[in-house]
Design an enzyme around this catalytic site. Structure first.
Site, PDB file in Angstrom:
ATOM      1  N   ILE A  19       0.835  -1.204   0.000  1.00 17.81           N
ATOM      2  CA  ILE A  19       0.000   0.000   0.000  1.00 17.81           C
ATOM      3  C   ILE A  19       0.868   1.253   0.000  1.00 17.81           C
ATOM      4  O   ILE A  19       0.584   2.220  -0.711  1.00 17.81           O
ATOM      5  CB  ILE A  19      -0.960  -0.001   1.204  1.00 17.81           C
ATOM      6  N   TYR A 144      -1.619  -6.802  15.913  1.00 18.27           N
ATOM      7  CA  TYR A 144      -1.922  -5.966  14.751  1.00 18.27           C
ATOM      8  C   TYR A 144      -3.261  -5.259  14.950  1.00 18.27           C
ATOM      9  O   TYR A 144      -3.374  -4.050  14.766  1.00 18.27           O
ATOM     10  CB  TYR A 144      -1.941  -6.812  13.479  1.00 18.27           C
ATOM     11  N   LYS A 148      -3.605  -1.198  15.387  1.00 13.88           N
ATOM     12  CA  LYS A 148      -4.326  -0.385  14.404  1.00 13.88           C
ATOM     13  C   LYS A 148      -5.535   0.305  15.032  1.00 13.88           C
ATOM     14  O   LYS A 148      -5.889   1.416  14.652  1.00 13.88           O
ATOM     15  CB  LYS A 148      -4.727  -1.236  13.196  1.00 13.88           C
TER      16      LYS A 148
END
Length: 160
Positions: A19, A144, A148
């Protein structure tokens, strides 16, 4: 829609793959002068033919962050895309969990803090990348998901 960002200076952490690399390409096509970071020399070398300047940066290393701030004369756009995810259950181990939080959450805060003066001077902006897992969680990558989710709340807090 094509933005006109001619001459704006952008920095994309984690911009050497995935990304981040797509964001780098879009910023370049919009006229930005882009610096992107990769965690190791091999990832930086993959961008040798790119219009972006690529540099090594471990967002968890304060000395490296300080060096990058000193090297960056001005900044209009900061994109925090550096991140890590540990598979095979390694995020259930406390060491793995902490590593993911250090990169994804603390690294994002480190970059925002370090570049705040430059961004204030240029009336610049910050884009922090999160994940759908920040809302839904995950039984496979708890570090994770938690990191986030933290990025979402950090971003809201810094915007106030």
């Amino acid at each position: 829609m094509q933005l006109d960002l001619a001459g704006k200076r952008a920095l994309v952490t984690g911009g050497t793959s995935g990304i981040g690399r797509a964001i780098v390409a879009q910023l370049i096509s919009s006229g930005c002068v882009v610096t992107c970071t990769g965690v190791d020399q091999a990832s930086v070398d993959r961008l040798a033919d790119s219009e972006a300047q690529a540099v090594c940066l471990d967002v968890t290393n304060d000395d490296q962050v300080d060096e990058l701030v000193s090297a960056q004369k001005s900044l209009d756009i900061l994109v925090n895309c550096a991140g890590t995810i540990l598979r095979e259950g390694r995020e259930f181990d406390l060491t793995g969990f902490k590593r993911v939080l250090d990169v994804n959450l603390t690294g994002t805060m480190s970059m925002c803090s370090a570049f705040r003066p430059q961004l204030a001077t240029s009336n610049g902006c910050v884009v922090n990348l999160a994940s759908m897992l920040s809302f839904f969680g995950s039984g496979y990558v708890p570090g994770y998901s938690a990191s986030k989710g933290g990025v979402v709340q950090l971003t809201k807090s810094l915007a106030i």
